[in-house]
Each structure stands twice: as C-alpha cells, then as structure tokens.
Write an enzyme that holds these catalytic residues in place. Sequence first.
Site, PDB file in Angstrom:
ATOM      1  N   VAL A 152      -4.209   2.484   2.582  1.00 20.12           N
ATOM      2  CA  VAL A 152      -4.163   3.084   3.926  1.00 20.12           C
ATOM      3  C   VAL A 152      -4.522   4.573   3.888  1.00 20.12           C
ATOM      4  O   VAL A 152      -4.147   5.280   2.965  1.00 20.12           O
ATOM      5  CB  VAL A 152      -2.726   2.912   4.498  1.00 20.12           C
ATOM      6  CG1 VAL A 152      -2.590   3.611   5.850  1.00 20.12           C
ATOM      7  CG2 VAL A 152      -2.410   1.432   4.652  1.00 20.12           C
TER       8      VAL A 152
ATOM      9  N   GLY B  20      -9.947   6.095   4.283  1.00 19.25           N
ATOM     10  CA  GLY B  20     -11.296   5.956   4.823  1.00 19.25           C
ATOM     11  C   GLY B  20     -11.908   4.579   4.672  1.00 19.25           C
ATOM     12  O   GLY B  20     -13.113   4.407   4.855  1.00 19.25           O
ATOM     13  N   LEU B  21     -11.077   3.582   4.359  1.00 19.85           N
ATOM     14  CA  LEU B  21     -11.622   2.225   4.167  1.00 19.85           C
ATOM     15  C   LEU B  21     -11.375   1.328   5.388  1.00 19.85           C
ATOM     16  O   LEU B  21     -11.545   0.112   5.310  1.00 19.85           O
ATOM     17  CB  LEU B  21     -11.042   1.579   2.903  1.00 19.85           C
ATOM     18  CG  LEU B  21     -11.374   2.310   1.595  1.00 19.85           C
ATOM     19  CD1 LEU B  21     -10.756   1.592   0.402  1.00 19.85           C
ATOM     20  CD2 LEU B  21     -12.888   2.437   1.400  1.00 19.85           C
ATOM     21  N   GLY B  22     -10.977   1.927   6.485  1.00 19.32           N
ATOM     22  CA  GLY B  22     -10.843   1.155   7.727  1.00 19.32           C
ATOM     23  C   GLY B  22      -9.653   0.209   7.728  1.00 19.32           C
ATOM     24  O   GLY B  22      -9.703  -0.844   8.371  1.00 19.32           O
TER      25      GLY B  22
ATOM     26  N   SER C  78      -6.681   0.403   9.138  1.00 19.15           N
ATOM     27  CA  SER C  78      -5.999   0.142  10.410  1.00 19.15           C
ATOM     28  C   SER C  78      -6.871  -0.709  11.325  1.00 19.15           C
ATOM     29  O   SER C  78      -6.366  -1.603  12.014  1.00 19.15           O
ATOM     30  CB  SER C  78      -5.529   1.434  11.081  1.00 19.15           C
ATOM     31  OG  SER C  78      -6.589   2.099  11.686  1.00 19.15           O
ATOM     32  N   ALA C  79      -8.172  -0.471  11.345  1.00 17.49           N
ATOM     33  CA  ALA C  79      -9.047  -1.301  12.190  1.00 17.49           C
ATOM     34  C   ALA C  79      -9.072  -2.744  11.687  1.00 17.49           C
ATOM     35  O   ALA C  79      -9.039  -3.693  12.478  1.00 17.49           O
ATOM     36  CB  ALA C  79     -10.462  -0.731  12.221  1.00 17.49           C
ATOM     37  N   ALA C  80      -9.110  -2.914  10.353  1.00 20.82           N
ATOM     38  CA  ALA C  80      -9.118  -4.277   9.800  1.00 20.82           C
ATOM     39  C   ALA C  80      -7.817  -5.001  10.156  1.00 20.82           C
ATOM     40  O   ALA C  80      -7.830  -6.192  10.496  1.00 20.82           O
ATOM     41  CB  ALA C  80      -9.315  -4.230   8.285  1.00 20.82           C
TER      42      ALA C  80
ATOM     43  N   ASP D 218     -14.981   1.859  13.198  1.00 19.09           N
ATOM     44  CA  ASP D 218     -14.178   1.049  12.261  1.00 19.09           C
ATOM     45  C   ASP D 218     -13.928  -0.340  12.842  1.00 19.09           C
ATOM     46  O   ASP D 218     -14.059  -1.350  12.146  1.00 19.09           O
ATOM     47  CB  ASP D 218     -12.820   1.720  11.994  1.00 19.09           C
ATOM     48  CG  ASP D 218     -12.941   2.937  11.103  1.00 19.09           C
ATOM     49  OD1 ASP D 218     -14.047   3.458  10.968  1.00 19.09           O
ATOM     50  OD2 ASP D 218     -11.910   3.354  10.543  1.00 19.09           O
TER      51      ASP D 218
HETATM   52  O1  PMV Z   1     -10.428   6.404   9.703  1.00 19.15           O
HETATM   53  P1  PMV Z   1     -11.591   6.681   8.813  1.00 19.15           P
HETATM   54  O2  PMV Z   1     -11.265   7.540   7.662  1.00 19.15           O
HETATM   55  O3  PMV Z   1     -12.361   5.451   8.481  1.00 19.15           O
HETATM   56  O4  PMV Z   1     -12.615   7.582   9.703  1.00 19.15           O
HETATM   57  C1  PMV Z   1     -13.165   7.114  10.898  1.00 19.15           C
HETATM   58  C2  PMV Z   1     -14.472   7.728  11.157  1.00 19.15           C
HETATM   59  C3  PMV Z   1     -14.466   9.011  11.953  1.00 19.15           C
HETATM   60  O5  PMV Z   1     -15.821   9.222  12.331  1.00 19.15           O
HETATM   61  C4  PMV Z   1     -14.003  10.193  11.098  1.00 19.15           C
HETATM   62  C5  PMV Z   1     -13.589   8.944  13.203  1.00 19.15           C
HETATM   63  C6  PMV Z   1     -14.107   7.990  14.267  1.00 19.15           C
HETATM   64  O6  PMV Z   1     -13.323   7.697  15.183  1.00 19.15           O
HETATM   65  O7  PMV Z   1     -15.261   7.560  14.209  1.00 19.15           O
END
Ligand code: PMV
Length: 289
Positions: A85, A88-90, A92-94, A134
């Site tokens: 978590v 930057g590997l997404g 929370s979206a996953a 994401d």
């Molecule tokens: O949450 P991350 O680390 O995958 O970053 C998302 C990408 C950003 O461009 C930094 C934010 C966004 O909402 O697109």
Amino acid sequence: MAFASGKVILCGEHAVVYGVPAIAVGIERGVEATASIAPKGSGPQLVIDDRIAHKDDEVSRAFAALLAQLGLLDVVVRARSAIPVGVGLGASAALGVAIARAVAEQCEQVSDAQLLAGTHAWEEVFHGNPSGVDAACALSGGCIRFERGKGFVPLSLPRALPLAIAVAGPASSTKEMVASVARQKDRKPELFSQNLEAIRTLVKNAELALTAGDLKGLGTLLNYNQMLLAGWMLSTEAIEVACQCAREAGALGAKLTGAGGGGCVIALCDEAGPEPILSAWRSLGIECF
Ligand code: PMV
C-alpha cells in the site's frame, strides 16, 4: 471470486491530474474479493486481509460511497491484497475495483460505467482529487492511455513489456503529493504549464514508441519523465539511487511511478530481461520484483 490488478504508470503521473494523458499498465499482482448478502439487519461489512473495517473509519466511508453507486447496501465483502500500500502500485484502486466486481456479482445488472463510478467514489475518499487513472487501469488491465474526463483507450503492444519494479522508498500519501504539486502550480503557473506541455509531448512519443515496439526510445522518454518529476520535487534520494542502479545494470530507462515522495521505481529492461536489474537492486537491499 472477483479480481483486479495493480498498475504502474509508465509516464504522465501528476500531469494527468491537469488533463494531460498518462500511460499505465496492469501488473500481475492484484486483489481478490468475494461478496455475500449480509444477514438481515446486520448492515454492510468489509474485511481486508482479515481486518474488519470499523464504522466511521476512512475505509468504511469509502465502502459506503462505493456501495451507494452500485445500489446495494447490505453486503459482506472479504478482500485479499497482494499489493503493498502507498507505493504507487494502485493498491487502493485495485481494492475498489475488486470489491465493486464482487458486489456486482450479487446485483441484477451492473454496467461498466457504474463499476467505474463506484471505484471513483471509493478513490475520492482516499485521494481527494483522483484523476481516475488508477481505477481505469485496475478495471481494464493491460496497457491503456488515460485522459481525465475522457476515459481510457487500450493500447495494443507488439510485445510484452519487460519491467522490473523496486519498492525503493517508504510509503507516501498520494493526496499530499498531489497537493504539493498544486502548490507549485500556484507559485509558478507559467513554468508549471511549460512542464505540463513537455510531459504531454513526451507521453505522445511514448505511445508511438510503445506501439512500435521501440523499447530503447521508450526508455529514453522514461528517463526524461523522471527528470521532470524530480523538478516537481517528487523524487527522493532512495528513488534516485534505485534509478541510477537500474540504469547501470542495463535498464533502458528508469523512473519513479505514481505519486512519488517515496514508493516504487520502474525500470524498462533490455534483451537481458529483469534479472541483472533485480540482482543489482537486491545487492543494495532494495525490495523488488
Ligand atoms: O496513487 P498513486 O501513487 O498510484 O498515484 C496516482 C497518480 C497521480 O497522478 C499521482 C494522482 C492521480 O490522481 O492521477
């Protein structure tokens, strides 16, 4: 069992918040989730990696926002994530997509637009102002070009993308990193828009290189993107060390991915594949895959 993959952003992170396209690609690691109808009167419940989300915490608020979009409230969801978590590997979206898919299996009919809206509502609780890249990548898998407000286009690649990923720095908050970039925009608007245009051109060229299978050209663009992100104060010493180490081990390009301020570095491998880069990182004690 529902599944959604994590992602890395190849290029265009942060600029994507301001309408510049970004290119993202799904990774094999992801989140699995199952859902069942809650026993009568007990209300919704979310369990992530055996931890029950407590009423009124951020995760529960995000879950409620997601369920409201899907129109089903009394459901129990269990999720298991293989994605670290905040790096930057997404993750929370996953999680959002896997949960939305699991809930959708309990509903009569759920459109892709509803799934996206549900995931976006979930993401908004954590990120405040997410571009949606994401969520789009977790939904689509594969490689996409994403543009805020316009959605995503799948990109078809002539060959698999050989990427190595290092968890270079500590976790960082996407919300805080996006806010710090916004402050730079307010401080120096002209310079900021010049950098945005540079990233727009870079992303366009990266798409051409990707779809033509020109990995060398793509690597150069990734290095250039890293410089521009560093100019926005998103890089750290640990990120720079991981990028340099990867390049010295033969990477065609290396950069931070996602919000920065910590988190992951991606390296584009040459024909020797990921092993030389992974072993160089491991020799510095950097976690990688
Ligand atoms: O949450 P991350 O680390 O995958 O970053 C998302 C990408 C950003 O461009 C930094 C934010 C966004 O909402 O697109």
